[in-house]
Design a protein around this motif. Structure first.
Motif, short mmCIF file in Angstrom:
data_model
loop_
_atom_site.label_atom_id
_atom_site.label_comp_id
_atom_site.label_asym_id
_atom_site.label_seq_id
_atom_site.Cartn_x
_atom_site.Cartn_y
_atom_site.Cartn_z
N LYS A 198 -8.72 4.40 -2.06
CA LYS A 198 -8.34 3.12 -1.49
C LYS A 198 -8.32 2.70 0.31
O LYS A 198 -7.40 3.94 0.64
CB LYS A 198 -7.87 1.83 -2.27
CG LYS A 198 -8.64 2.45 -4.03
CD LYS A 198 -7.48 0.96 -4.93
CE LYS A 198 -7.94 0.96 -5.96
NZ LYS A 198 -7.00 0.07 -6.97
N GLU B 212 -9.11 -3.97 2.44
CA GLU B 212 -8.29 -5.26 0.99
C GLU B 212 -8.12 -5.87 2.24
O GLU B 212 -8.83 -7.33 2.17
CB GLU B 212 -7.54 -4.50 0.42
CG GLU B 212 -7.75 -3.48 -0.65
CD GLU B 212 -6.87 -3.11 -1.54
OE1 GLU B 212 -6.03 -3.38 -1.35
OE2 GLU B 212 -7.29 -1.82 -2.90
N LEU C 131 -13.12 7.95 1.25
CA LEU C 131 -13.76 6.80 0.41
C LEU C 131 -14.85 6.95 -0.91
O LEU C 131 -14.45 6.85 -1.62
CB LEU C 131 -15.00 5.18 1.16
CG LEU C 131 -13.84 4.39 2.42
CD1 LEU C 131 -14.90 3.92 3.21
CD2 LEU C 131 -12.87 4.16 1.34
N GLU D 196 -3.33 6.20 -4.34
CA GLU D 196 -4.91 6.19 -4.44
C GLU D 196 -4.87 5.49 -3.37
O GLU D 196 -6.02 5.38 -3.09
CB GLU D 196 -4.64 4.89 -5.41
CG GLU D 196 -4.13 3.35 -5.32
CD GLU D 196 -2.90 3.28 -6.11
OE1 GLU D 196 -2.81 2.56 -6.73
OE2 GLU D 196 -2.01 4.01 -6.15
N TYR D 197 -3.67 4.84 -1.77
CA TYR D 197 -4.59 4.26 -0.72
C TYR D 197 -4.39 5.71 0.19
O TYR D 197 -3.38 6.63 -0.04
CB TYR D 197 -3.64 3.05 -0.58
CG TYR D 197 -4.27 2.13 -1.39
CD1 TYR D 197 -4.83 1.18 -1.20
CD2 TYR D 197 -3.22 1.64 -2.33
CE1 TYR D 197 -5.16 -0.31 -1.28
CE2 TYR D 197 -3.23 0.85 -3.16
CZ TYR D 197 -4.55 -0.55 -2.39
OH TYR D 197 -4.74 -1.27 -3.54
N TYR E 56 0.87 -1.17 -0.18
CA TYR E 56 0.42 0.22 -0.20
C TYR E 56 0.68 1.09 -0.20
O TYR E 56 0.19 2.01 -0.22
CB TYR E 56 -0.93 0.19 1.49
CG TYR E 56 -1.81 -1.57 1.80
CD1 TYR E 56 -2.34 -1.68 0.55
CD2 TYR E 56 -2.14 -1.94 2.37
CE1 TYR E 56 -3.71 -2.32 0.37
CE2 TYR E 56 -2.92 -3.03 2.09
CZ TYR E 56 -3.84 -3.75 1.47
OH TYR E 56 -4.25 -4.36 1.30
#
Length: 656
Positions: free
Chosen positions: A281, A286, A276, A28-29, A23
């Motif tokens: 992400k 996940e 979110l 994007e995280y 990550y």
């Protein structure tokens, strides 16, 4: 695509949880931790410790710039290492897909000193500093020791012929600053984005007359780590961990490490609801989807992560209990206490109210009324802002001595009139404020004989520290100040003296914990959680604070008479703390708190502490200094006004 190298910061991250390797560094995280080591060093003052450490090694060569050109950095290092004798700052070593930079590397032929510099402190008399009495590594030092073990491993792979001795260089709590203004000798330009923005006002230790840093040899511990006595990850030794971490990182392969209560609770890759909705992400989601089979609705269920001060979470997780709906009283271990809400009762109240959706506060009204009826008017609410830095501001001071640079003081009379009585701030670089701070506090508090309130134990600890500083000083009238401290505080276990003052400060946080719980607080008893909870519940507070200050006759030293404290958005009260001007444009307060959370003796107030540090060792225009000062004054004033609001709410509840 450039080669993905396992650096020492990535290695340390993998030791926390190998899944983080997948990550990290991905836009994007969501990531709640600051990823900029320079900004982190600024927040913690670590760059100053490094600069002082370098003075211990005159003639050292700094490898700087080109921070992401790993090949070039390693090449530059190897060129310098052609010399028989050399000292290198930020030496770079690359072996296969491993890359490290060392703080200080001393080469004398094949004899090497590897020195890791940290803005942590140590007591040279502490025999169990790094290794506990049972032979295990002390948990707080583990990351640093594995970090140096990783560095030594990479260097030894690059140069098997070397004999390496490894050290930690730290702030030595037994040493006193030999000069005034040690902290200010290493300054940073406001526009700096890397180490080139740092200026030194001194070029040798001789100019200073000594240092407050000391070295600890850690070779025997590193040997044990390499031999597998202290395992890095599960049943893997150092080399095995390095190999498996580097392979996964190089191929960008998800590690698939099992989830756990302790590791996942503080994960930085948990996305907020807001994040979110903006497309970020969540690494946490996940992981838990993969390993626990959680569906979307499971993430909205209340779980044990949020329970206040909960120490049974690990055990319950092993039993398959994570959701609040799965718990009973035995799982919490409820033990009532007479006349107050016990810690376990508080946890169970939180569980029950959360899972039933009961938003009503739980209050022991009669017990709270009895407590409040013992308080003597006028009531005095005080809050301190403090700092503790590795390099002292003043001569004769030791690393991480407490510096009290600010207080705010509100009073309330028997008729309920609220007044911002007084405040103090010292933001002059290099000035030791503690004794002036005490004189001003004494002047403010001795105007009446009413009860005095703090929030949490911090203020009492600071008064104990200043008592000891006065004891060791030649300050005029120090006995008078010491007697004042004794009158409004109690001695702690660290103090050689014993006392409990007639006006010993009442801890409003303990009052909250003993008699009051509101579901809006969640699992926090921070004043920043209590205040919006009280505002949401109290009709009195809503009526009063929805009006401008001038209309409610509320004095303020820092806010405009037209200022309104209560704002409602989407039917919910906006925390007044969210309405304060930011102390730092680029960082949220949450990021600041996360960045300084590992610092010594810091519980809350990371934003104020960082701002004070910035004022001390950053060169900036005077107007910016004044803007930070004004923000600090507003920040501290709200802390004591928040205490007043909580008192007003309690008075309303118990109908006093």
């Amino acid at each position: 695509m450039s080669q993905r190298l396992l650096t020492k910061s990535r290695f340390k991250q993998a030791l926390e949880c190998p899944n983080k390797l997948f990550y990290t560094k991905k836009e994007e995280y969501a990531n709640s931790k600051l990823e900029d080591p320079f900004l982190e060093a600024l927040a913690q003052g670590g760059f100053q410790v490094e600069e002082l450490a370098r003075l211990h090694y005159p003639g050292g060569v700094l490898i700087e710039n080109n921070d992401w050109n790993y090949e070039l950095l390693a090449t530059q290092t190897e060129e310098l290492l052609q010399r028989e004798n050399v000292v290198i700052f930020e030496a770079a070593f690359k072996f296969q897909n491993l890359f490290i930079r060392t703080d200080i590397l001393v080469k004398r032929g094949n004899e090497i000193q590897l020195i890791e510099v940290k803005a942590k402190s140590f007591d040279p008399e502490d025999e169990n500093l790094l290794v506990g009495k049972r032979g295990g590594l002390v948990s707080g030092w583990k990351p640093y020791l594995f970090d140096v073990a990783f560095q030594r491993y990479v260097i030894q792979k690059c140069h098997p012929e070397w004999k390496i001795k490894s050290y930690l260089m730290l702030a030595d709590k037994s040493k006193e600053s030999p000069i005034e203004g040690l902290n200010q000798l290493f300054r940073i330009s406001k526009t700096a984005s890397n180490r080139t923005g740092i200026t030194k006002e001194v070029n040798s230790l001789e100019e200073i007359g000594g240092s407050v840093l000391g070295k600890i040899n850690i070779d025997s511990i590193l040997d044990e780590i390499e031999a597998g006595k202290h395992l890095c990850y599960e049943d893997l030794n150092l080399e095995q961990s390095i190999n498996v971490f580097s392979e996964h990182y190089a191929t960008d392969k998800f590690f698939n490490s099992p989830v756990s209560y302790s590791n996942c609770k503080g994960c930085e890759f948990i996305a907020t609801e807001e994040e979110l909705t903006t497309g970020k992400k969540s690494g946490f989601r996940e992981c838990w989807s993969k390993h626990m089979g959680w569906e979307e609705e499971d993430f909205s269920k209340a779980n044990t992560f949020g329970i206040w001060n909960f120490r049974r979470g690990n055990r319950l997780f092993e039993e398959g209990k994570i959701f609040l709906d799965d718990l009973d009283e035995d799982d919490i271990g409820v033990r009532p206490e007479s006349g107050k809400i016990s810690a376990s009762e508080r946890q169970w109240i939180q569980v029950e109210k959360t899972r039933t959706g009961d938003g009503e506060p739980y209050i022991l009204k009669e017990e709270l009324r009895q407590e409040m009826s013992s308080w003597k008017f006028p009531l005095n609410f005080i809050d301190f802002e403090t700092s503790a830095t590795a390099l002292p501001f003043n001569k004769g001071r030791r690393p991480y001595e407490q510096v009290a640079f600010q207080f705010s003081h509100h009073s309330v009379d028997e008729a309920g009139n609220v007044k911002h009585e007084s405040e103090f701030i010292n933001f002059t670089p290099g000035n030791f404020p503690n004794f002036q701070f005490m004189r001003e506090l004494k002047k403010a508090i001795e105007k009446n004989n009413g009860s005095i309130f703090k929030y949490a134990a911090h203020e009492n600890s600071i008064l104990n520290a200043i008592f000891q500083q006065l004891k060791e000083s030649n300050e005029p009238n120090k006995e008078e100040l010491q007697e004042f401290i004794k009158s409004i505080s109690h001695s702690t276990g660290n103090s050689p003296d014993e006392w409990c003052g007639e006006r010993d400060m009442i801890d409003l946080c303990e009052v909250v914990k003993n008699y009051y719980y509101d579901p809006h607080m969640g699992g926090s008893n921070s004043i920043k959680a209590i205040l919006p909870a009280a505002l949401n519940s109290s009709k009195y507070l809503q009526r009063k604070y929805s009006k401008p200050l001038r209309e409610i006759d509320l004095s303020s030293k820092n806010f405009d008479p037209g200022h309104i404290w209560l704002r409602v958005e989407n039917g919910k009260v906006v925390s007044p703390y969210k309405m304060l001007p930011p102390l730092f444009a680029d960082w949220t307060e949450e990021q600041l708190e996360a960045t300084v959370s590992g610092m010594e003796d810091i519980v809350d107030g990371g934003a104020a502490l960082t701002a004070y540090g910035k004022l001390q060792y950053t060169d900036m225009p005077e107007e910016e200094r004044l803007a930070i000062k004004q923000s600090l004054l507003k920040y501290c004033e709200l802390d004591t006004l928040a205490m007043v609001m909580i008192w007003e709410y309690f008075r309303e509840v118990v109908e006093l």
